[in-house]
Design a protein around this motif. Structure first.
Motif, PDB file in Angstrom:
ATOM      1  N   VAL A  32       0.836  -1.198   0.000  1.00 36.49           N
ATOM      2  CA  VAL A  32       0.000   0.000   0.000  1.00 36.49           C
ATOM      3  C   VAL A  32       0.873   1.251   0.000  1.00 36.49           C
ATOM      4  O   VAL A  32       0.620   2.220  -0.711  1.00 36.49           O
ATOM      5  N   CYS A  33       1.950   1.192   0.817  1.00 34.77           N
ATOM      6  CA  CYS A  33       2.856   2.344   0.879  1.00 34.77           C
ATOM      7  C   CYS A  33       3.518   2.591  -0.464  1.00 34.77           C
ATOM      8  O   CYS A  33       3.735   3.738  -0.863  1.00 34.77           O
ATOM      9  N   GLN A  34       3.847   1.488  -1.174  1.00 35.58           N
ATOM     10  CA  GLN A  34       4.493   1.643  -2.476  1.00 35.58           C
ATOM     11  C   GLN A  34       3.601   2.378  -3.461  1.00 35.58           C
ATOM     12  O   GLN A  34       4.065   3.191  -4.267  1.00 35.58           O
ATOM     13  N   THR A  35       2.293   2.078  -3.417  1.00 39.34           N
ATOM     14  CA  THR A  35       1.374   2.724  -4.358  1.00 39.34           C
ATOM     15  C   THR A  35       1.171   4.192  -4.025  1.00 39.34           C
ATOM     16  O   THR A  35       0.743   4.964  -4.877  1.00 39.34           O
ATOM     17  N   LYS A  36       1.450   4.577  -2.764  1.00 40.54           N
ATOM     18  CA  LYS A  36       1.238   5.958  -2.339  1.00 40.54           C
ATOM     19  C   LYS A  36       2.494   6.815  -2.475  1.00 40.54           C
ATOM     20  O   LYS A  36       2.470   8.005  -2.173  1.00 40.54           O
ATOM     21  N   VAL A  37       3.602   6.221  -2.890  1.00 39.70           N
ATOM     22  CA  VAL A  37       4.834   6.989  -3.078  1.00 39.70           C
ATOM     23  C   VAL A  37       4.614   8.032  -4.165  1.00 39.70           C
ATOM     24  O   VAL A  37       4.089   7.725  -5.235  1.00 39.70           O
ATOM     25  N   ALA A  38       5.009   9.263  -3.879  1.00 39.41           N
ATOM     26  CA  ALA A  38       4.792  10.361  -4.822  1.00 39.41           C
ATOM     27  C   ALA A  38       6.019  10.555  -5.707  1.00 39.41           C
ATOM     28  O   ALA A  38       7.156  10.421  -5.260  1.00 39.41           O
ATOM     29  N   TYR A  39       5.736  10.868  -6.968  1.00 34.39           N
ATOM     30  CA  TYR A  39       6.793  11.134  -7.943  1.00 34.39           C
ATOM     31  C   TYR A  39       6.532  12.504  -8.571  1.00 34.39           C
ATOM     32  O   TYR A  39       5.373  12.907  -8.749  1.00 34.39           O
ATOM     33  N   ASN A  40       7.606  13.176  -8.915  1.00 35.29           N
ATOM     34  CA  ASN A  40       7.493  14.464  -9.604  1.00 35.29           C
ATOM     35  C   ASN A  40       7.597  14.235 -11.110  1.00 35.29           C
ATOM     36  O   ASN A  40       8.617  13.724 -11.589  1.00 35.29           O
ATOM     37  N   LEU A  41       6.560  14.596 -11.832  1.00 32.00           N
ATOM     38  CA  LEU A  41       6.547  14.449 -13.283  1.00 32.00           C
ATOM     39  C   LEU A  41       6.788  15.812 -13.921  1.00 32.00           C
ATOM     40  O   LEU A  41       6.118  16.792 -13.588  1.00 32.00           O
ATOM     41  N   HIS A  42       7.735  15.872 -14.845  1.00 36.32           N
ATOM     42  CA  HIS A  42       8.001  17.112 -15.583  1.00 36.32           C
ATOM     43  C   HIS A  42       7.226  17.060 -16.897  1.00 36.32           C
ATOM     44  O   HIS A  42       7.502  16.216 -17.755  1.00 36.32           O
ATOM     45  N   VAL A  43       6.266  17.946 -17.043  1.00 35.86           N
ATOM     46  CA  VAL A  43       5.429  17.991 -18.244  1.00 35.86           C
ATOM     47  C   VAL A  43       5.747  19.279 -19.001  1.00 35.86           C
ATOM     48  O   VAL A  43       5.663  20.376 -18.442  1.00 35.86           O
ATOM     49  N   TYR A  44       6.107  19.126 -20.268  1.00 35.21           N
ATOM     50  CA  TYR A  44       6.475  20.280 -21.097  1.00 35.21           C
ATOM     51  C   TYR A  44       5.338  20.600 -22.055  1.00 35.21           C
ATOM     52  O   TYR A  44       5.075  19.826 -22.977  1.00 35.21           O
ATOM     53  N   PRO A  45       4.620  21.695 -21.850  1.00 33.98           N
ATOM     54  CA  PRO A  45       3.526  22.064 -22.760  1.00 33.98           C
ATOM     55  C   PRO A  45       4.068  22.407 -24.140  1.00 33.98           C
ATOM     56  O   PRO A  45       4.966  23.249 -24.273  1.00 33.98           O
ATOM     57  N   CYS A  76       6.074  22.148 -16.457  1.00 35.81           N
ATOM     58  CA  CYS A  76       5.201  22.163 -15.288  1.00 35.81           C
ATOM     59  C   CYS A  76       5.495  20.910 -14.470  1.00 35.81           C
ATOM     60  O   CYS A  76       5.577  19.810 -15.022  1.00 35.81           O
ATOM     61  N   LYS A  77       5.681  21.055 -13.178  1.00 35.53           N
ATOM     62  CA  LYS A  77       5.970  19.919 -12.316  1.00 35.53           C
ATOM     63  C   LYS A  77       4.681  19.472 -11.614  1.00 35.53           C
ATOM     64  O   LYS A  77       4.012  20.266 -10.961  1.00 35.53           O
ATOM     65  N   VAL A  78       4.345  18.194 -11.786  1.00 34.90           N
ATOM     66  CA  VAL A  78       3.127  17.637 -11.211  1.00 34.90           C
ATOM     67  C   VAL A  78       3.489  16.472 -10.313  1.00 34.90           C
ATOM     68  O   VAL A  78       4.321  15.622 -10.681  1.00 34.90           O
ATOM     69  N   THR A  79       2.902  16.401  -9.138  1.00 36.18           N
ATOM     70  CA  THR A  79       3.122  15.284  -8.217  1.00 36.18           C
ATOM     71  C   THR A  79       2.094  14.205  -8.484  1.00 36.18           C
ATOM     72  O   THR A  79       0.900  14.477  -8.584  1.00 36.18           O
ATOM     73  N   ALA A 116      16.686   8.839 -15.004  1.00 33.83           N
ATOM     74  CA  ALA A 116      15.610   9.708 -15.484  1.00 33.83           C
ATOM     75  C   ALA A 116      14.349   9.620 -14.629  1.00 33.83           C
ATOM     76  O   ALA A 116      13.380  10.315 -14.893  1.00 33.83           O
ATOM     77  N   GLN A 117      14.370   8.791 -13.586  1.00 34.88           N
ATOM     78  CA  GLN A 117      13.146   8.581 -12.809  1.00 34.88           C
ATOM     79  C   GLN A 117      12.883   9.687 -11.790  1.00 34.88           C
ATOM     80  O   GLN A 117      11.761  10.166 -11.649  1.00 34.88           O
ATOM     81  N   ASP A 118      13.918  10.102 -11.059  1.00 35.60           N
ATOM     82  CA  ASP A 118      13.717  11.130 -10.024  1.00 35.60           C
ATOM     83  C   ASP A 118      13.539  12.513 -10.640  1.00 35.60           C
ATOM     84  O   ASP A 118      12.572  13.207 -10.382  1.00 35.60           O
ATOM     85  N   GLU A 119      14.482  12.899 -11.449  1.00 40.00           N
ATOM     86  CA  GLU A 119      14.414  14.169 -12.161  1.00 40.00           C
ATOM     87  C   GLU A 119      14.594  13.863 -13.646  1.00 40.00           C
ATOM     88  O   GLU A 119      15.542  13.178 -14.015  1.00 40.00           O
ATOM     89  N   HIS A 120      13.691  14.335 -14.473  1.00 43.02           N
ATOM     90  CA  HIS A 120      13.802  14.036 -15.906  1.00 43.02           C
ATOM     91  C   HIS A 120      13.690  15.310 -16.730  1.00 43.02           C
ATOM     92  O   HIS A 120      12.664  15.576 -17.339  1.00 43.02           O
ATOM     93  N   GLY A 136      16.235  13.503 -22.386  1.00 43.52           N
ATOM     94  CA  GLY A 136      15.537  12.695 -23.384  1.00 43.52           C
ATOM     95  C   GLY A 136      14.334  11.922 -22.905  1.00 43.52           C
ATOM     96  O   GLY A 136      13.654  11.277 -23.706  1.00 43.52           O
ATOM     97  N   TYR A 137      14.021  11.945 -21.608  1.00 43.87           N
ATOM     98  CA  TYR A 137      12.860  11.226 -21.072  1.00 43.87           C
ATOM     99  C   TYR A 137      11.972  12.229 -20.342  1.00 43.87           C
ATOM    100  O   TYR A 137      12.364  12.779 -19.308  1.00 43.87           O
ATOM    101  N   TYR A 138      10.775  12.452 -20.876  1.00 40.26           N
ATOM    102  CA  TYR A 138       9.888  13.449 -20.280  1.00 40.26           C
ATOM    103  C   TYR A 138       8.494  13.291 -20.884  1.00 40.26           C
ATOM    104  O   TYR A 138       8.248  12.406 -21.703  1.00 40.26           O
ATOM    105  N   PHE A 139       7.579  14.166 -20.472  1.00 37.79           N
ATOM    106  CA  PHE A 139       6.214  14.157 -20.980  1.00 37.79           C
ATOM    107  C   PHE A 139       5.912  15.484 -21.685  1.00 37.79           C
ATOM    108  O   PHE A 139       6.382  16.541 -21.253  1.00 37.79           O
ATOM    109  N   LEU A 140       5.125  15.399 -22.754  1.00 36.94           N
ATOM    110  CA  LEU A 140       4.645  16.587 -23.457  1.00 36.94           C
ATOM    111  C   LEU A 140       3.147  16.720 -23.257  1.00 36.94           C
ATOM    112  O   LEU A 140       2.432  15.718 -23.155  1.00 36.94           O
TER     113      LEU A 140
END
Length: 281
Positions: free
Chosen positions: A10-23, A33-36, A94-98, A103-107
């Motif tokens: 349960v704790c593993q599923t609740k771990v928060a990650y910072n996603l870098h999204v580039y509009p 934009c950084k999204v948790t 690329a998992q903690d900060e991307h 080369g690894y990120y979200f648009l």
């Protein structure tokens, strides 16, 4: 699973990650934009958060695109996909900060009313000339066309599967793959695709390289038997009147042609003659 293991899961599923999204929008917006998010967060949830943070036009439709290796793979995520699950498949660096330079990120991109992606930078399209590849990656809407392998249909549902089979059937393409399985639709008429030329055409070819055909199945079974020295089995199944007997005849014709190297033989006639007796009713 113990209570301790359950609590850990349960704790593993609740771990928060910072996603870098580039509009990547037609309008001016922040560089990123950084999204948790957690493993349970969907791409739809991430898009909503980005819209709120950047104060974007809520009347427009947006999609989240995963970029793996800049200039390489880019995939449009479905609304129920988990971006965090995608991140966990990236290299550890690329998992903690991307940042985008790694080369690894979200648009974040806008979607047109016809389902296509509205590109702010059209050079992305110029890098990809294969329209089917764009469809498979989600950048272009799937239009009704024939896929010779049902596994390649981008949006696989019962409706799209049947539409694909119908589209091929109307083009007199009665064979379609589903992976290594061959689906045959009885045309209730003779098609000139079973002569020795077709036996030769499919001889010693990898399955899926050519248009689906029952000779391809026969050839793969035959040459696998020769290479591995292991008995092979071809299962033919279908409703009454679907063409099982005729498919068996085509298989035997191809197998005997391959084994006899084109020379006339009574083996084929003997096997075909025994068919009605051996058939299970």
């Amino acid at each position: 699973m113990s209570l301790k293991d359950a609590d850990s899961a349960v704790c593993q599923t609740k771990v928060a990650y910072n996603l870098h999204v580039y509009p990547q929008l037609s309008t001016e917006s922040a560089p990123y934009c950084k999204v948790t998010a957690t493993k349970d967060t969907t791409s739809s949830d991430v898009i909503k958060d980005v819209i709120n943070i950047l104060n974007l036009d809520v009347s427009k439709s947006y999609v989240l695109v995963e970029v793996k290796e800049t200039g390489g793979e880019e995939w449009v995520l479905d609304t129920n996909d988990s971006p965090v699950h995608r991140v966990l498949l990236w290299p550890r660096r690329a998992q903690d900060e991307h940042p985008q330079k790694d080369g690894y990120y979200f648009l974040l991109q806008e979607r047109n009313t016809d389902g296509t992606i509205k590109y702010a930078q059209m050079q992305l399209l110029s890098k990809e000339t294969d329209s089917r590849r764009l469809v498979e990656r989600g950048f272009l809407p799937w239009q009704q066309e024939d896929f010779d392998d049902l596994c390649n249909i981008p949006n696989l549902t019962e409706k799209t599967l049947l539409e694909n089979l119908k589209c091929r059937f109307l083009k007199h393409k009665i064979y379609t793959y589903a992976g290594s399985i061959l689906i045959a639709i009885n045309p209730f008429k003779f098609l000139p695709i079973y002569n020795p030329k077709y036996v030769k055409l499919y001889e010693n070819h990898q399955l899926g390289k050519l248009e689906p055909h029952i000779f391809a199945i026969a050839d793969v079974a035959y040459h696998t038997m020769l290479k591995k020295h292991v008995n092979q089995c071809i299962v033919i199944s279908g409703e009454s009147g679907s063409g099982k007997t005729q498919s068996t005849n085509f298989l035997i014709h191809c197998l005997t042609a391959l084994s006899q190297k084109g020379y006339a033989s009574g083996v084929e006639r003997t096997i075909l003659g025994a068919g009605p007796v051996l058939e299970v009713k």
